[in-house]
Design a protein around this motif. Sequence first.
Motif, PDB file in Angstrom:
ATOM      1  N   TYR A   1       1.430  11.822  -4.955  1.00 54.89           N
ATOM      2  CA  TYR A   1       2.704  12.333  -5.475  1.00 54.89           C
ATOM      3  C   TYR A   1       2.729  13.851  -5.664  1.00 54.89           C
ATOM      4  CZ  TYR A   1       6.953  12.405  -8.292  1.00 54.89           C
ATOM      5  OH  TYR A   1       8.209  12.659  -8.777  1.00 54.89           O
ATOM      6  N   LYS A   2       1.682  14.407  -6.201  1.00 54.93           N
ATOM      7  CA  LYS A   2       1.646  15.850  -6.474  1.00 54.93           C
ATOM      8  C   LYS A   2       1.363  16.682  -5.226  1.00 54.93           C
ATOM      9  CE  LYS A   2       0.211  15.285 -11.247  1.00 54.93           C
ATOM     10  NZ  LYS A   2      -0.813  15.555 -12.258  1.00 54.93           N
ATOM     11  N   ASN A   3       1.026  16.027  -4.120  1.00 60.65           N
ATOM     12  CA  ASN A   3       0.603  16.741  -2.910  1.00 60.65           C
ATOM     13  C   ASN A   3       1.696  16.897  -1.849  1.00 60.65           C
ATOM     14  OD1 ASN A   3      -2.022  17.023  -3.936  1.00 60.65           O
ATOM     15  ND2 ASN A   3      -2.552  14.978  -3.229  1.00 60.65           N
ATOM     16  N   TYR A   4       2.918  16.468  -2.155  1.00 62.77           N
ATOM     17  CA  TYR A   4       4.005  16.635  -1.187  1.00 62.77           C
ATOM     18  C   TYR A   4       5.289  17.029  -1.907  1.00 62.77           C
ATOM     19  CZ  TYR A   4       5.165  11.817  -2.525  1.00 62.77           C
ATOM     20  OH  TYR A   4       5.482  10.692  -3.237  1.00 62.77           O
ATOM     21  N   HIS A   5       6.145  17.705  -1.146  1.00 66.84           N
ATOM     22  CA  HIS A   5       7.418  18.156  -1.697  1.00 66.84           C
ATOM     23  C   HIS A   5       8.447  17.023  -1.695  1.00 66.84           C
ATOM     24  CE1 HIS A   5      10.660  20.853  -2.776  1.00 66.84           C
ATOM     25  NE2 HIS A   5      11.334  20.495  -1.694  1.00 66.84           N
ATOM     26  N   GLN A   6       8.576  16.340  -0.533  1.00 62.95           N
ATOM     27  CA  GLN A   6       9.504  15.225  -0.417  1.00 62.95           C
ATOM     28  C   GLN A   6       8.920  14.158   0.492  1.00 62.95           C
ATOM     29  OE1 GLN A   6      13.305  17.093   0.790  1.00 62.95           O
ATOM     30  NE2 GLN A   6      14.059  16.352  -1.173  1.00 62.95           N
ATOM     31  N   ALA A   7       9.414  12.941   0.324  1.00 64.02           N
ATOM     32  CA  ALA A   7       8.944  11.803   1.108  1.00 64.02           C
ATOM     33  C   ALA A   7      10.039  11.329   2.060  1.00 64.02           C
ATOM     34  CB  ALA A   7       8.542  10.659   0.193  1.00 64.02           C
ATOM     35  N   LEU A   8       9.618  10.911   3.225  1.00 65.27           N
ATOM     36  CA  LEU A   8      10.482  10.288   4.204  1.00 65.27           C
ATOM     37  C   LEU A   8       9.968   8.862   4.369  1.00 65.27           C
ATOM     38  CD1 LEU A   8      11.764  11.795   7.437  1.00 65.27           C
ATOM     39  CD2 LEU A   8      10.724   9.554   7.486  1.00 65.27           C
ATOM     40  N   ILE A   9      10.790   7.896   4.027  1.00 61.47           N
ATOM     41  CA  ILE A   9      10.396   6.490   4.084  1.00 61.47           C
ATOM     42  C   ILE A   9      10.983   5.874   5.347  1.00 61.47           C
ATOM     43  CG2 ILE A   9      10.519   4.251   2.903  1.00 61.47           C
ATOM     44  CD1 ILE A   9       8.987   6.339   1.267  1.00 61.47           C
ATOM     45  N   VAL A  10      10.148   5.189   6.119  1.00 66.50           N
ATOM     46  CA  VAL A  10      10.606   4.487   7.311  1.00 66.50           C
ATOM     47  C   VAL A  10      10.509   2.995   7.024  1.00 66.50           C
ATOM     48  CG1 VAL A  10      10.296   4.116   9.787  1.00 66.50           C
ATOM     49  CG2 VAL A  10       9.781   6.358   8.791  1.00 66.50           C
ATOM     50  N   SER A  11      11.634   2.412   6.665  1.00 64.13           N
ATOM     51  CA  SER A  11      11.678   0.988   6.337  1.00 64.13           C
ATOM     52  C   SER A  11      13.114   0.576   6.053  1.00 64.13           C
ATOM     53  CB  SER A  11      10.822   0.700   5.094  1.00 64.13           C
ATOM     54  OG  SER A  11      10.916  -0.659   4.745  1.00 64.13           O
ATOM     55  N   GLY A  12      13.411  -0.667   6.338  1.00 65.37           N
ATOM     56  CA  GLY A  12      14.696  -1.234   5.965  1.00 65.37           C
ATOM     57  C   GLY A  12      14.507  -2.338   4.941  1.00 65.37           C
ATOM     58  N   ASP A  13      13.309  -2.406   4.406  1.00 65.06           N
ATOM     59  CA  ASP A  13      12.897  -3.472   3.501  1.00 65.06           C
ATOM     60  C   ASP A  13      13.287  -3.153   2.054  1.00 65.06           C
ATOM     61  OD1 ASP A  13      11.505  -5.397   2.017  1.00 65.06           O
ATOM     62  OD2 ASP A  13       9.812  -5.388   3.405  1.00 65.06           O
ATOM     63  N   GLY A  14      13.939  -4.064   1.403  1.00 61.54           N
ATOM     64  CA  GLY A  14      14.350  -3.892   0.019  1.00 61.54           C
ATOM     65  C   GLY A  14      13.198  -3.912  -0.965  1.00 61.54           C
ATOM     66  N   ASP A  15      12.022  -4.333  -0.501  1.00 64.68           N
ATOM     67  CA  ASP A  15      10.852  -4.343  -1.392  1.00 64.68           C
ATOM     68  C   ASP A  15      10.486  -2.943  -1.873  1.00 64.68           C
ATOM     69  OD1 ASP A  15      10.668  -7.065  -1.105  1.00 64.68           O
ATOM     70  OD2 ASP A  15       8.962  -7.023   0.260  1.00 64.68           O
ATOM     71  N   PHE A  16      10.922  -1.922  -1.146  1.00 64.10           N
ATOM     72  CA  PHE A  16      10.603  -0.552  -1.519  1.00 64.10           C
ATOM     73  C   PHE A  16      11.699   0.106  -2.364  1.00 64.10           C
ATOM     74  CE2 PHE A  16       8.199  -1.172   2.495  1.00 64.10           C
ATOM     75  CZ  PHE A  16       6.941  -1.169   1.911  1.00 64.10           C
TER      76      PHE A  16
ATOM     77  N   THR B   1       1.815   6.475  -2.089  1.00 70.46           N
ATOM     78  CA  THR B   1       2.863   7.442  -2.431  1.00 70.46           C
ATOM     79  C   THR B   1       2.632   8.020  -3.816  1.00 70.46           C
ATOM     80  OG1 THR B   1       4.465   6.263  -1.054  1.00 70.46           O
ATOM     81  CG2 THR B   1       5.352   7.758  -2.706  1.00 70.46           C
ATOM     82  N   MET B   2       2.247   7.170  -4.739  1.00 65.01           N
ATOM     83  CA  MET B   2       2.032   7.635  -6.099  1.00 65.01           C
ATOM     84  C   MET B   2       0.702   8.379  -6.246  1.00 65.01           C
ATOM     85  SD  MET B   2       4.910   6.956  -7.132  1.00 65.01           S
ATOM     86  CE  MET B   2       4.696   7.725  -8.710  1.00 65.01           C
ATOM     87  N   ILE B   3      -0.316   7.984  -5.509  1.00 64.95           N
ATOM     88  CA  ILE B   3      -1.602   8.701  -5.545  1.00 64.95           C
ATOM     89  C   ILE B   3      -1.418  10.134  -5.057  1.00 64.95           C
ATOM     90  CG2 ILE B   3      -3.882   8.880  -4.457  1.00 64.95           C
ATOM     91  CD1 ILE B   3      -3.983   5.787  -4.554  1.00 64.95           C
TER      92      ILE B   3
ATOM     93  N   GLU C   1       0.803  -1.195   0.000  1.00 67.18           N
ATOM     94  CA  GLU C   1       0.000   0.000   0.000  1.00 67.18           C
ATOM     95  C   GLU C   1       0.854   1.270   0.000  1.00 67.18           C
ATOM     96  OE1 GLU C   1      -3.223   0.204   2.781  1.00 67.18           O
ATOM     97  OE2 GLU C   1      -3.564  -1.939   2.606  1.00 67.18           O
ATOM     98  N   LEU C   2       2.060   1.191   0.563  1.00 70.36           N
ATOM     99  CA  LEU C   2       2.920   2.372   0.613  1.00 70.36           C
ATOM    100  C   LEU C   2       3.204   2.912  -0.788  1.00 70.36           C
ATOM    101  CD1 LEU C   2       4.757   4.367   2.143  1.00 70.36           C
ATOM    102  CD2 LEU C   2       6.576   2.672   1.938  1.00 70.36           C
ATOM    103  N   VAL C   3       3.522   2.031  -1.703  1.00 74.98           N
ATOM    104  CA  VAL C   3       3.847   2.467  -3.065  1.00 74.98           C
ATOM    105  C   VAL C   3       2.623   3.096  -3.721  1.00 74.98           C
ATOM    106  CG1 VAL C   3       4.596   1.718  -5.353  1.00 74.98           C
ATOM    107  CG2 VAL C   3       5.655   0.725  -3.316  1.00 74.98           C
ATOM    108  N   LEU C   4       1.473   2.452  -3.590  1.00 78.39           N
ATOM    109  CA  LEU C   4       0.247   2.959  -4.189  1.00 78.39           C
ATOM    110  C   LEU C   4      -0.105   4.341  -3.643  1.00 78.39           C
ATOM    111  CD1 LEU C   4      -2.281   2.663  -5.938  1.00 78.39           C
ATOM    112  CD2 LEU C   4      -3.340   1.449  -4.021  1.00 78.39           C
TER     113      LEU C   4
END
Length: 74
Positions: free
Chosen positions: A10-25, A6-8, A1-4
């Motif tokens: 996308y136009k509403n934020y300047h930058q993203a901060l990702i909290v994860s150590g998972d390579g899936d992202f 994030t892309m939905i 869901e994070l990827v979905l």
Amino acid sequence: ELVLHTMIEYKNYHQALIVSGDGDFRCLIEYLDQNNKLCKIIIPNKKKYSSLLLPFAKYMMFLTKELNKKLGVK
């Protein structure tokens, strides 16, 4: 869901901060980096995270006791 989401949003934020150590992202992190939308990657466990994140080391930050205090985590 994070990827979905994030892309939905996308136009509403300047930058993203990702909290994860998972390579899936990795693909999401790579895309955000290429589009100057990646702020930081906060990795919860310094001893256990995916090596797929190593190309983004300049963005990586580890969750420490000091950072937990700053964030108000008990």
